[in-house]
Design a protein around this motif. Structure first.
Motif, PDB file in Angstrom:
ATOM      1  N   PRO A  25       0.831  -1.217   0.000  1.00  0.00           N
ATOM      2  CA  PRO A  25       0.000   0.000   0.000  1.00  0.00           C
ATOM      3  C   PRO A  25       0.861   1.261   0.000  1.00  0.00           C
ATOM      4  CG  PRO A  25       0.064  -0.950   2.193  1.00  0.00           C
ATOM      5  CD  PRO A  25       0.765  -1.927   1.293  1.00  0.00           C
ATOM      6  N   PHE A  26       0.286   2.348  -0.542  1.00  0.00           N
ATOM      7  CA  PHE A  26       0.957   3.639  -0.473  1.00  0.00           C
ATOM      8  C   PHE A  26       0.984   4.128   0.974  1.00  0.00           C
ATOM      9  CE2 PHE A  26      -0.287   3.843  -4.999  1.00  0.00           C
ATOM     10  CZ  PHE A  26       0.934   4.181  -5.550  1.00  0.00           C
ATOM     11  N   GLN A  27       2.007   4.899   1.280  1.00  0.00           N
ATOM     12  CA  GLN A  27       2.133   5.425   2.629  1.00  0.00           C
ATOM     13  C   GLN A  27       1.391   6.751   2.760  1.00  0.00           C
ATOM     14  OE1 GLN A  27       5.977   4.715   4.649  1.00  0.00           O
ATOM     15  NE2 GLN A  27       6.816   4.470   2.602  1.00  0.00           N
ATOM     16  N   VAL A  28       1.085   7.094   3.979  1.00  0.00           N
ATOM     17  CA  VAL A  28       0.488   8.392   4.307  1.00  0.00           C
ATOM     18  C   VAL A  28       1.554   9.202   5.031  1.00  0.00           C
ATOM     19  CG1 VAL A  28      -1.336   9.594   5.546  1.00  0.00           C
ATOM     20  CG2 VAL A  28      -1.811   7.382   4.465  1.00  0.00           C
ATOM     21  N   ILE A  29       2.000  10.285   4.409  1.00  0.00           N
ATOM     22  CA  ILE A  29       3.142  11.043   4.930  1.00  0.00           C
ATOM     23  C   ILE A  29       2.713  12.483   5.179  1.00  0.00           C
ATOM     24  CG2 ILE A  29       5.469  11.877   4.419  1.00  0.00           C
ATOM     25  CD1 ILE A  29       5.901   9.384   2.748  1.00  0.00           C
ATOM     26  N   PRO A  30       2.957  13.007   6.366  1.00  0.00           N
ATOM     27  CA  PRO A  30       2.629  14.414   6.645  1.00  0.00           C
ATOM     28  C   PRO A  30       3.619  15.347   5.969  1.00  0.00           C
ATOM     29  CG  PRO A  30       3.694  13.416   8.539  1.00  0.00           C
ATOM     30  CD  PRO A  30       3.480  12.311   7.551  1.00  0.00           C
ATOM     31  N   SER A  31       3.320  16.626   6.009  1.00  0.00           N
ATOM     32  CA  SER A  31       4.141  17.607   5.287  1.00  0.00           C
ATOM     33  C   SER A  31       5.467  17.893   5.963  1.00  0.00           C
ATOM     34  CB  SER A  31       3.358  18.913   5.118  1.00  0.00           C
ATOM     35  OG  SER A  31       2.243  18.708   4.290  1.00  0.00           O
ATOM     36  N   VAL A 132      15.115  11.968   1.773  1.00  0.00           N
ATOM     37  CA  VAL A 132      14.052  12.828   1.240  1.00  0.00           C
ATOM     38  C   VAL A 132      13.565  13.713   2.379  1.00  0.00           C
ATOM     39  CG1 VAL A 132      11.822  12.941   0.071  1.00  0.00           C
ATOM     40  CG2 VAL A 132      13.360  11.006  -0.373  1.00  0.00           C
ATOM     41  N   ASP A 133      13.672  15.014   2.191  1.00  0.00           N
ATOM     42  CA  ASP A 133      13.198  15.961   3.196  1.00  0.00           C
ATOM     43  C   ASP A 133      11.876  16.554   2.721  1.00  0.00           C
ATOM     44  OD1 ASP A 133      13.013  18.619   4.729  1.00  0.00           O
ATOM     45  OD2 ASP A 133      14.749  17.651   5.669  1.00  0.00           O
ATOM     46  N   VAL A 134      10.810  16.338   3.471  1.00  0.00           N
ATOM     47  CA  VAL A 134       9.465  16.794   3.110  1.00  0.00           C
ATOM     48  C   VAL A 134       9.099  17.973   4.003  1.00  0.00           C
ATOM     49  CG1 VAL A 134       7.045  16.152   2.845  1.00  0.00           C
ATOM     50  CG2 VAL A 134       8.840  14.448   2.447  1.00  0.00           C
ATOM     51  N   ARG A 135       8.735  19.100   3.358  1.00  0.00           N
ATOM     52  CA  ARG A 135       8.406  20.314   4.110  1.00  0.00           C
ATOM     53  C   ARG A 135       7.216  21.011   3.469  1.00  0.00           C
ATOM     54  NH1 ARG A 135      12.624  22.516   7.456  1.00  0.00           N
ATOM     55  NH2 ARG A 135      14.313  20.987   7.599  1.00  0.00           N
ATOM     56  N   ARG A 136       6.675  21.974   4.207  1.00  0.00           N
ATOM     57  CA  ARG A 136       5.626  22.829   3.682  1.00  0.00           C
ATOM     58  C   ARG A 136       6.212  23.846   2.708  1.00  0.00           C
ATOM     59  NH1 ARG A 136       0.366  22.042   3.514  1.00  0.00           N
ATOM     60  NH2 ARG A 136      -0.437  20.980   5.354  1.00  0.00           N
ATOM     61  N   SER A 137       5.460  24.169   1.664  1.00  0.00           N
ATOM     62  CA  SER A 137       5.916  25.149   0.688  1.00  0.00           C
ATOM     63  C   SER A 137       5.564  26.550   1.149  1.00  0.00           C
ATOM     64  CB  SER A 137       5.258  24.866  -0.662  1.00  0.00           C
ATOM     65  OG  SER A 137       5.602  25.856  -1.602  1.00  0.00           O
ATOM     66  N   SER A 138       6.391  27.486   0.737  1.00  0.00           N
ATOM     67  CA  SER A 138       6.118  28.895   1.032  1.00  0.00           C
ATOM     68  C   SER A 138       5.435  29.537  -0.173  1.00  0.00           C
ATOM     69  CB  SER A 138       7.424  29.636   1.357  1.00  0.00           C
ATOM     70  OG  SER A 138       8.259  29.657   0.201  1.00  0.00           O
ATOM     71  N   GLU A 139       5.034  30.752  -0.031  1.00  0.00           N
ATOM     72  CA  GLU A 139       4.341  31.440  -1.117  1.00  0.00           C
ATOM     73  C   GLU A 139       5.321  31.994  -2.145  1.00  0.00           C
ATOM     74  OE1 GLU A 139       1.148  31.493  -1.578  1.00  0.00           O
ATOM     75  OE2 GLU A 139       0.769  30.346   0.250  1.00  0.00           O
ATOM     76  N   ASP A 140       6.517  32.340  -1.724  1.00  0.00           N
ATOM     77  CA  ASP A 140       7.502  32.952  -2.612  1.00  0.00           C
ATOM     78  C   ASP A 140       8.306  31.855  -3.300  1.00  0.00           C
ATOM     79  OD1 ASP A 140       9.375  34.427  -3.921  1.00  0.00           O
ATOM     80  OD2 ASP A 140      10.016  35.590  -2.179  1.00  0.00           O
ATOM     81  N   PRO A 162       5.103  18.577  -9.831  1.00  0.00           N
ATOM     82  CA  PRO A 162       4.171  17.527 -10.250  1.00  0.00           C
ATOM     83  C   PRO A 162       2.736  17.820  -9.832  1.00  0.00           C
ATOM     84  CG  PRO A 162       5.387  16.814  -8.323  1.00  0.00           C
ATOM     85  CD  PRO A 162       5.942  18.159  -8.714  1.00  0.00           C
ATOM     86  N   GLN A 163       1.806  17.040 -10.423  1.00  0.00           N
ATOM     87  CA  GLN A 163       0.386  17.116 -10.085  1.00  0.00           C
ATOM     88  C   GLN A 163      -0.155  18.534 -10.219  1.00  0.00           C
ATOM     89  OE1 GLN A 163      -0.993  14.170  -9.572  1.00  0.00           O
ATOM     90  NE2 GLN A 163       0.986  13.131  -9.544  1.00  0.00           N
ATOM     91  N   GLY A 164       0.185  19.180 -11.329  1.00  0.00           N
ATOM     92  CA  GLY A 164      -0.362  20.515 -11.577  1.00  0.00           C
ATOM     93  C   GLY A 164       0.153  21.571 -10.635  1.00  0.00           C
ATOM     94  N   GLY A 165       1.355  21.418 -10.129  1.00  0.00           N
ATOM     95  CA  GLY A 165       1.941  22.411  -9.238  1.00  0.00           C
ATOM     96  C   GLY A 165       1.537  22.259  -7.792  1.00  0.00           C
ATOM     97  N   ALA A 166       0.947  21.115  -7.428  1.00  0.00           N
ATOM     98  CA  ALA A 166       0.525  20.919  -6.038  1.00  0.00           C
ATOM     99  C   ALA A 166       1.708  20.712  -5.109  1.00  0.00           C
ATOM    100  CB  ALA A 166      -0.412  19.709  -5.951  1.00  0.00           C
ATOM    101  N   ALA A 167       2.897  20.446  -5.663  1.00  0.00           N
ATOM    102  CA  ALA A 167       4.110  20.276  -4.856  1.00  0.00           C
ATOM    103  C   ALA A 167       5.314  20.620  -5.727  1.00  0.00           C
ATOM    104  CB  ALA A 167       4.208  18.850  -4.322  1.00  0.00           C
ATOM    105  N   ARG A 168       6.449  20.615  -5.104  1.00  0.00           N
ATOM    106  CA  ARG A 168       7.680  20.888  -5.849  1.00  0.00           C
ATOM    107  C   ARG A 168       8.748  19.903  -5.402  1.00  0.00           C
ATOM    108  NH1 ARG A 168       9.035  26.964  -6.648  1.00  0.00           N
ATOM    109  NH2 ARG A 168       7.332  26.608  -8.104  1.00  0.00           N
ATOM    110  N   ILE A 169       9.454  19.337  -6.397  1.00  0.00           N
ATOM    111  CA  ILE A 169      10.515  18.346  -6.141  1.00  0.00           C
ATOM    112  C   ILE A 169      11.819  18.900  -6.671  1.00  0.00           C
ATOM    113  CG2 ILE A 169      11.370  16.035  -6.651  1.00  0.00           C
ATOM    114  CD1 ILE A 169       8.512  15.140  -7.061  1.00  0.00           C
ATOM    115  N   LEU A 186       8.558  19.920  -1.415  1.00  0.00           N
ATOM    116  CA  LEU A 186       7.830  21.011  -0.763  1.00  0.00           C
ATOM    117  C   LEU A 186       6.357  20.881  -1.128  1.00  0.00           C
ATOM    118  CD1 LEU A 186      10.266  24.004  -1.359  1.00  0.00           C
ATOM    119  CD2 LEU A 186      10.075  22.530   0.644  1.00  0.00           C
ATOM    120  N   ASN A 187       5.545  20.644  -0.125  1.00  0.00           N
ATOM    121  CA  ASN A 187       4.116  20.422  -0.335  1.00  0.00           C
ATOM    122  C   ASN A 187       3.349  21.741  -0.306  1.00  0.00           C
ATOM    123  OD1 ASN A 187       1.569  19.305  -0.540  1.00  0.00           O
ATOM    124  ND2 ASN A 187       1.437  18.856   1.647  1.00  0.00           N
TER     125      ASN A 187
END
Length: 435
Positions: A25-31, A132-140, A162-169, A186-187
């Protein structure tokens, strides 16, 4: 309508077939998460050692350990989540550090919460190892890119939205000072489930990329030997085409040696090249699922893979096809050699038959000559016997002219002997013809 279950003859693997779709199964990962992913090549013996080592980790952390190995094992230990997946030739470990942290990216990793020295005792050969470092994205966006770049040690970066700009890798696809690769996610507005699927695809892309490249060094090692054997085979084929006088034994020995080397290369490389193609297809599939948009000034993951990975895979495929082509050409050259040898044997047999025919004719002529002598000899002895009989009769008192009788008897005896010998001769000829 009855609610009873029908008593049907279900296939014994039916439940396993249903479960297979849910085994990984896919994992559930927080931001906010720090993830370390490791892929390790293993033998059957090392696979068992790894499972026992996983049980040891649970004991060190004071947790209940798994009793039986499964293809995908996942366990949540509070701030540390462990996931182990077993594949055909390798196993992967994913360590997710969910503890709150305000440290810089990659300062803490998924390995930070593991017991000291445990990871170093892991059995097997590590192929992929990255954080892999997962963080919240900023506005800038611009400050965000500048923020991300400084944690990749001045390497050239590859990235996308990816996914229409919903995150950045962003990642470098290179080893850093800690001997690990690095990716940053960055989510922006993904849910934890969507983010888990994204990170899972990213880890699979990097793992399968490295696994597919395992065939490239082998292809490079084989190529010089293939060039040499190709040249040798071309010389042998040209010699056969020129109809030169050749030493068939030496030629067959050379062909056999080349064929043996080709089969050894095929036995050593067939699985590796097949695996390379399979892993490459998985990489392309995962890249399609990302649905990337370009980040200004950076190659997307798909562009990077197409430019760098695909030529390497094509090289492996070309070497594999060349091995098959050389094998077929050797078979054709061997067939030509066998035809050449068969024709030479037929020519020798024809010459042998012609020689036997000449000897048979000579023997027949000699036989006729001997028959002539035998008629004279037999007649001589018969006349001698007749003379002895006439002398005995004269001594008993009978009167006759012995020389006259012998003179008349000589042609009669010789004619009778000749006819008798010829009759016997023809009788044997008829017997031979019947056989």
């Amino acid at each position: 309508m009855s609610n009873q279950r029908p008593d049907l003859d279900f296939h014994p693997l039916r439940a396993d077939l249903y479960q297979e779709l849910h085994s990984r199964p896919f994992q559930v990962i927080p931001s906010t998460a720090r993830i370390t992913h490791i892929a390790v090549l293993i033998t059957p013996e090392q696979r068992q050692q790894q499972f026992e080592h996983l049980q040891k980790l649970h004991r060190l952390l004071g947790q209940p350990w798994p009793e039986e190995e499964v293809s995908c094992y996942e366990h949540d230990l509070g701030d540390l989540r462990i996931r182990r997946e077993v594949h055909m030739e390798f196993a992967t470990y994913t360590f997710i550090n969910l503890a709150e942290s305000k440290t810089a990216p990659f300062k803490e990793t998924g390995l930070s919460l593991l017991p000291q020295g445990w990871i170093e005792e892991l059995a097997g050969t590590v192929v992929a190892a990255f954080h892999v470092d997962v963080r919240r994205s900023s506005e800038d966006a611009r400050s965000e890119l500048a923020f991300m770049r400084k944690y990749f040690e001045d390497t050239r970066l590859v990235g996308s939205s990816p996914q229409g700009g919903a995150a950045r890798i962003l990642g470098s696809f290179q080893l850093h000072s800690d001997n690990f690769g690095r990716f940053m996610v960055l989510n922006r507005d993904m849910s934890n489930s969507q983010l888990g699927r994204l990170v899972q695809r990213l880890m699979e892309i990097e793992t399968y990329r490295l696994m597919s490249l395992l065939g490239l060094p082998l292809a490079r090692d084989i190529t010089p030997a293939l060039n040499d054997m190709d040249q040798q085979l071309a010389v042998i084929t040209q010699s056969l085409a020129d109809n030169e006088s050749l030493d068939e034994q030496e030629l067959l020995s050379r062909l056999t040696n080349i064929a043996a080397r080709i089969e050894a290369f095929r036995a050593h490389s067939t699985f590796r090249f097949s695996a390379t193609r399979a892993y490459h297809r998985l990489v392309l599939t995962r890249l399609e699922e990302l649905r990337e948009d370009e980040v200004s000034g950076h190659l997307t993951l798909t562009e990077f893979m197409t430019r760098r990975l695909t030529p390497a895979v094509k090289t492996c495929e070309a070497v594999g096809e060349r091995l098959e082509d050389l094998s077929r050409r050797i078979d054709r050259a061997s067939e030509m050699m066998r035809t050449r040898v068969d024709l030479a044997i037929q020519s020798q047999n024809q010459q042998l038959l012609s020689s036997m025919d000449r000897r048979s004719r000579i023997q027949l002529m000699m036989q006729h000559t001997v028959e002539g002598f035998s008629v004279v000899v037999i007649s001589y002895y018969l006349i001698g016997l007749l003379k002895m009989a006439l002398n005995a009769l004269r001594e008993s008192g009978m009167e006759f002219n012995t020389p006259l009788i012998l003179g008349v008897a000589i042609p009669i005896v010789m004619t009778a002997v000749f006819l008798g010998v010829r009759r016997i001769h023809y009788r044997f000829i008829r017997m031979a013809r019947k056989q």
